[in-house]
Write an enzyme that holds these catalytic residues in place. Structure first.
Site, PDB file in Angstrom:
ATOM      1  N   GLU A  92     -12.683  -8.387  -3.714  1.00  0.00           N
ATOM      2  CA  GLU A  92     -13.738  -7.733  -4.469  1.00  0.00           C
ATOM      3  C   GLU A  92     -13.212  -7.264  -5.811  1.00  0.00           C
ATOM      4  O   GLU A  92     -12.053  -6.869  -5.947  1.00  0.00           O
ATOM      5  CB  GLU A  92     -14.295  -6.560  -3.671  1.00  0.00           C
ATOM      6  CG  GLU A  92     -15.049  -7.059  -2.467  1.00  0.00           C
ATOM      7  CD  GLU A  92     -15.668  -5.943  -1.652  1.00  0.00           C
ATOM      8  OE1 GLU A  92     -16.460  -6.250  -0.773  1.00  0.00           O
ATOM      9  OE2 GLU A  92     -15.350  -4.776  -1.905  1.00  0.00           O
ATOM     10  N   CYS A 105     -12.188  -3.359 -12.435  1.00  0.00           N
ATOM     11  CA  CYS A 105     -11.247  -2.941 -11.386  1.00  0.00           C
ATOM     12  C   CYS A 105     -10.884  -4.199 -10.604  1.00  0.00           C
ATOM     13  O   CYS A 105     -11.738  -4.793  -9.940  1.00  0.00           O
ATOM     14  CB  CYS A 105     -11.943  -1.902 -10.506  1.00  0.00           C
ATOM     15  SG  CYS A 105     -10.961  -1.407  -9.087  1.00  0.00           S
ATOM     16  N   CYS A 112      -4.188  -5.477   2.298  1.00  0.00           N
ATOM     17  CA  CYS A 112      -3.071  -4.643   1.832  1.00  0.00           C
ATOM     18  C   CYS A 112      -2.212  -4.269   3.026  1.00  0.00           C
ATOM     19  O   CYS A 112      -2.723  -3.994   4.109  1.00  0.00           O
ATOM     20  CB  CYS A 112      -3.615  -3.371   1.169  1.00  0.00           C
ATOM     21  SG  CYS A 112      -2.314  -2.315   0.503  1.00  0.00           S
ATOM     22  N   CYS A 116      -2.997   2.694   4.394  1.00  0.00           N
ATOM     23  CA  CYS A 116      -3.365   4.109   4.266  1.00  0.00           C
ATOM     24  C   CYS A 116      -4.556   4.377   5.181  1.00  0.00           C
ATOM     25  O   CYS A 116      -5.478   3.553   5.276  1.00  0.00           O
ATOM     26  CB  CYS A 116      -3.720   4.445   2.820  1.00  0.00           C
ATOM     27  SG  CYS A 116      -2.376   4.063   1.690  1.00  0.00           S
ATOM     28  N   CYS A 119      -8.315   4.350   3.807  1.00  0.00           N
ATOM     29  CA  CYS A 119      -8.733   3.263   2.910  1.00  0.00           C
ATOM     30  C   CYS A 119      -9.335   2.093   3.683  1.00  0.00           C
ATOM     31  O   CYS A 119      -8.719   1.571   4.622  1.00  0.00           O
ATOM     32  CB  CYS A 119      -7.520   2.794   2.102  1.00  0.00           C
ATOM     33  SG  CYS A 119      -7.878   1.369   1.073  1.00  0.00           S
ATOM     34  N   GLU A 166      -1.829  -3.531  -3.008  1.00  0.00           N
ATOM     35  CA  GLU A 166      -0.843  -2.671  -3.664  1.00  0.00           C
ATOM     36  C   GLU A 166      -0.190  -3.526  -4.761  1.00  0.00           C
ATOM     37  O   GLU A 166       0.603  -4.437  -4.478  1.00  0.00           O
ATOM     38  CB  GLU A 166       0.179  -2.201  -2.608  1.00  0.00           C
ATOM     39  CG  GLU A 166       1.476  -1.642  -3.157  1.00  0.00           C
ATOM     40  CD  GLU A 166       1.292  -0.572  -4.233  1.00  0.00           C
ATOM     41  OE1 GLU A 166       0.624   0.428  -3.979  1.00  0.00           O
ATOM     42  OE2 GLU A 166       1.813  -0.760  -5.354  1.00  0.00           O
ATOM     43  N   SER A 197      -2.247   1.294 -10.571  1.00  0.00           N
ATOM     44  CA  SER A 197      -2.158   2.373  -9.578  1.00  0.00           C
ATOM     45  C   SER A 197      -1.286   1.909  -8.421  1.00  0.00           C
ATOM     46  O   SER A 197      -1.448   0.806  -7.913  1.00  0.00           O
ATOM     47  CB  SER A 197      -3.565   2.694  -9.077  1.00  0.00           C
ATOM     48  OG  SER A 197      -3.502   3.575  -7.977  1.00  0.00           O
ATOM     49  N   SER A 219      -0.723   7.214  -6.530  1.00  0.00           N
ATOM     50  CA  SER A 219      -1.595   7.754  -5.486  1.00  0.00           C
ATOM     51  C   SER A 219      -0.794   8.787  -4.706  1.00  0.00           C
ATOM     52  O   SER A 219       0.031   8.439  -3.856  1.00  0.00           O
ATOM     53  CB  SER A 219      -2.057   6.628  -4.560  1.00  0.00           C
ATOM     54  OG  SER A 219      -2.951   5.796  -5.258  1.00  0.00           O
ATOM     55  N   HIS A 221      -2.113  12.130  -3.286  1.00  0.00           N
ATOM     56  CA  HIS A 221      -3.016  12.504  -2.187  1.00  0.00           C
ATOM     57  C   HIS A 221      -2.572  13.669  -1.321  1.00  0.00           C
ATOM     58  O   HIS A 221      -3.356  14.190  -0.532  1.00  0.00           O
ATOM     59  CB  HIS A 221      -3.341  11.316  -1.272  1.00  0.00           C
ATOM     60  CG  HIS A 221      -3.850  10.117  -2.014  1.00  0.00           C
ATOM     61  ND1 HIS A 221      -4.653  10.209  -3.136  1.00  0.00           N
ATOM     62  CD2 HIS A 221      -3.652   8.780  -1.826  1.00  0.00           C
ATOM     63  CE1 HIS A 221      -4.941   8.998  -3.572  1.00  0.00           C
ATOM     64  NE2 HIS A 221      -4.340   8.122  -2.828  1.00  0.00           N
ATOM     65  N   ASN A 295     -14.341   8.954  -0.580  1.00  0.00           N
ATOM     66  CA  ASN A 295     -15.525   8.101  -0.463  1.00  0.00           C
ATOM     67  C   ASN A 295     -15.642   7.617   0.972  1.00  0.00           C
ATOM     68  O   ASN A 295     -14.742   6.943   1.472  1.00  0.00           O
ATOM     69  CB  ASN A 295     -15.405   6.902  -1.401  1.00  0.00           C
ATOM     70  CG  ASN A 295     -15.500   7.319  -2.856  1.00  0.00           C
ATOM     71  OD1 ASN A 295     -16.363   8.109  -3.227  1.00  0.00           O
ATOM     72  ND2 ASN A 295     -14.603   6.813  -3.687  1.00  0.00           N
ATOM     73  N   CYS A 338     -13.843   3.683  -5.066  1.00  0.00           N
ATOM     74  CA  CYS A 338     -12.437   3.584  -4.657  1.00  0.00           C
ATOM     75  C   CYS A 338     -12.309   3.619  -3.145  1.00  0.00           C
ATOM     76  O   CYS A 338     -12.877   4.481  -2.490  1.00  0.00           O
ATOM     77  CB  CYS A 338     -11.640   4.769  -5.186  1.00  0.00           C
ATOM     78  SG  CYS A 338     -11.628   4.876  -6.948  1.00  0.00           S
TER      79      CYS A 338
HETATM   80  N1  SAH Z   1      -3.294   0.233  -3.743  1.00  0.00           N
HETATM   81  C1  SAH Z   1      -3.214   0.983  -4.918  1.00  0.00           C
HETATM   82  C2  SAH Z   1      -4.360   0.725  -5.847  1.00  0.00           C
HETATM   83  C3  SAH Z   1      -5.728   0.543  -5.249  1.00  0.00           C
HETATM   84  S1  SAH Z   1      -6.544   1.886  -4.540  1.00  0.00           S
HETATM   85  C4  SAH Z   1      -3.107   2.454  -4.613  1.00  0.00           C
HETATM   86  O1  SAH Z   1      -3.299   2.840  -3.471  1.00  0.00           O
HETATM   87  O2  SAH Z   1      -2.784   3.213  -5.523  1.00  0.00           O
HETATM   88  C5  SAH Z   1      -7.195   2.813  -5.910  1.00  0.00           C
HETATM   89  C6  SAH Z   1      -7.331   4.319  -5.566  1.00  0.00           C
HETATM   90  O3  SAH Z   1      -8.396   4.549  -4.627  1.00  0.00           O
HETATM   91  C7  SAH Z   1      -6.073   4.877  -4.948  1.00  0.00           C
HETATM   92  O4  SAH Z   1      -5.696   6.108  -5.481  1.00  0.00           O
HETATM   93  C8  SAH Z   1      -6.493   4.991  -3.512  1.00  0.00           C
HETATM   94  O5  SAH Z   1      -5.677   5.863  -2.829  1.00  0.00           O
HETATM   95  C9  SAH Z   1      -7.931   5.426  -3.649  1.00  0.00           C
HETATM   96  N2  SAH Z   1      -8.701   5.330  -2.413  1.00  0.00           N
HETATM   97  C10 SAH Z   1      -8.481   4.530  -1.345  1.00  0.00           C
HETATM   98  N3  SAH Z   1      -9.389   4.779  -0.378  1.00  0.00           N
HETATM   99  C11 SAH Z   1     -10.208   5.752  -0.833  1.00  0.00           C
HETATM  100  C12 SAH Z   1     -11.367   6.420  -0.312  1.00  0.00           C
HETATM  101  N4  SAH Z   1     -11.860   6.105   0.877  1.00  0.00           N
HETATM  102  N5  SAH Z   1     -11.950   7.367  -1.077  1.00  0.00           N
HETATM  103  C13 SAH Z   1     -11.472   7.652  -2.303  1.00  0.00           C
HETATM  104  N6  SAH Z   1     -10.408   7.045  -2.853  1.00  0.00           N
HETATM  105  C14 SAH Z   1      -9.775   6.108  -2.129  1.00  0.00           C
HETATM  106 FE1  SF4 Z   2      -3.425  -0.318   0.080  1.00  0.00          FE
HETATM  107 FE2  SF4 Z   2      -4.065   1.346  -1.927  1.00  0.00          FE
HETATM  108 FE3  SF4 Z   2      -5.671   1.077   0.235  1.00  0.00          FE
HETATM  109 FE4  SF4 Z   2      -3.336   2.310   0.480  1.00  0.00          FE
HETATM  110  S1  SF4 Z   2      -5.072   2.976  -0.785  1.00  0.00           S
HETATM  111  S2  SF4 Z   2      -4.161   0.774   1.898  1.00  0.00           S
HETATM  112  S3  SF4 Z   2      -2.056   1.140  -0.923  1.00  0.00           S
HETATM  113  S4  SF4 Z   2      -5.200  -0.504  -1.272  1.00  0.00           S
END
Ligand code: SAH
Ligand code: SF4
Length: 352
Positions: A92, A105, A112, A116, A119, A166, A197, A219, A221, A295, A338
């Site tokens: 996407e 984006c 990935c 996390c 995510c 990532e 990121s 990231s 968090h 989100n 995100c």
């Molecule tokens: N993988 C990389 C870049 C993509 S994610 C990373 O993790 O940094 C882009 C951003 O969205 C990151 O900061 C990620 O942690 C955040 N993200 C992931 N899942 C999310 C969610 N459910 N709600 C809000 N932000 C989220």
């Molecule tokens: Fe991968 Fe970024 Fe999602 Fe973590 S937040 S699982 S590093 S895409």
């Protein structure tokens, strides 16, 4: 044998390739103009290119761009695309209009590996890295699509590597794509218009001087190892101490800073001790916090805090001298925000 993609060449490489095959070095510039300035991928239309070169390209080089197989537009103008590659895998890509910019984006991997727990992409596992041409191809496919839709379409002005995957896990291809985004004869974006990121892959962060000097977002968090490890398994290997030691090695130009993304999750990392933890980690550093209210997506196990709580958290950080912004949620009705990206067509009403 698979043909090499045109979008995997940088200008120098294309020049050498053409010279090696008996063509002029200057043809590279002309071809770049057609594909990167006019988004025209059909050599039949390239009026200043010889028949012989067109035949050569058609025979030896893959000129196709990835296919957009689905798209949806949110009430706020955000548009999500499902983009498919030659092997049928898809990712996407999200186009986000704002007052003075148009941000794309982009994804760097199918799925990935980091996993996390908050995510949606993380739940897929890693399928594979994207090739340079597949990363660049997202920009090309979306630009062509928008031009066909809308005569007044203005070029995409900003890139964020914040889609699926990532980016530092796919270091070589992402690095090459960043150089192509910046190449004046290709997409000509300024280094400040590109943001990468990362979840905190320490060995790759330590090699960051090999990268073009794009903006970096980490990231974070959580400000405490126990919470961060719960949210991001990568913290069990590269904890906060190692992460911040690696961040110190990132070459920062004058007046530049690192952005720390901080997903705010109800009852988990939204307390006063989290504010204090962040202050301890970040005060006096060239840094900025970008709060991302969590989100939600189908089956997500965390909750987004109330707007009042989000404001409170932000103000407590501001009071303590930390530059803090809250990221506006974009395209939630089409699961384009995100962390909501997953490679399947999801109907907008799933989210509500
Ligand atoms: N993988 C990389 C870049 C993509 S994610 C990373 O993790 O940094 C882009 C951003 O969205 C990151 O900061 C990620 O942690 C955040 N993200 C992931 N899942 C999310 C969610 N459910 N709600 C809000 N932000 C989220
Ligand atoms: Fe991968 Fe970024 Fe999602 Fe973590 S937040 S699982 S590093 S895409």
């Amino acid at each position: 044998m698979n043909k090499k993609s045109l979008y995997s060449f940088n200008l120098k490489e294309l020049e050498s390739y053409l010279v090696d095959n008996g063509f002029s070095k200057f043809n590279a510039d002309q071809i770049f103009q057609w594909v990167y300035k006019k988004f025209c991928f059909d050599p039949a239309l390239w009026s200043n290119i010889s028949k012989k070169l067109k035949e050569h390209l058609n025979q030896h080089i893959d000129l196709s761009v990835p296919k957009i197989i689905w798209n949806a537009c949110s009430f706020d103008g955000t548009r999500k695309f499902l983009i498919q590659f030659n092997d049928n895998n898809s990712v996407e890509t999200v186009l986000i209009p704002a007052k003075e910019r148009l941000t794309l984006c982009i994804s760097s991997q199918v799925g990935c590996a980091i996993g996390c727990t908050f995510c949606h992409t993380g739940t897929m596992g890693l399928k594979r890295n994207l090739k340079t041409e597949e990363i660049i191809g997202q920009f090309l496919a979306v630009s062509r699509f928008m031009l066909d839709q809308d005569d007044s379409f203005k070029n995409i002005s900003n890139i964020v590597y914040m889609g699926q995957g990532e980016p530092l896990h796919n270091f070589t291809n992402v690095k090459k794509s960043a150089y192509l985004f910046m190449e004046p004869r290709a997409l000509a974006l300024g280094q400040r218009k590109i943001t990468l990121s990362t979840s905190g892959l320490v060995p790759q962060i330590e090699k960051f001087e090999e990268f073009p000097p794009v903006n970096v977002a980490i990231s974070l968090h959580a400000a405490h190892d126990d919470i961060r490890s719960e949210l991001m398994p990568i913290n069990q290997i590269y904890d906060l101490k190692r992460l911040f030691k690696a961040i110190k090695s990132i070459p920062l130009k004058a007046h530049r800073f690192i952005t720390y993304e901080y997903i705010l999750i109800e009852g988990l990392n939204d307390r006063m001790e989290d504010v204090e933890g962040l202050v301890n980690l970040l005060v006096k550093k060239e840094s900025k916090i970008n709060i991302i209210p969590f989100n939600e997506y189908p089956q997500s196990k965390f909750k987004r805090p109330s707007d009042e709580k989000i404001r409170w958290f932000k103000n407590e950080l501001l009071k303590r001298g930390i530059v803090t912004t809250v990221r506006v949620t974009k395209g939630p009705d089409i699961l384009a925000a995100c962390g909501q990206l997953k490679s399947e067509v999801e109907k907008p009403n799933l989210w509500s």
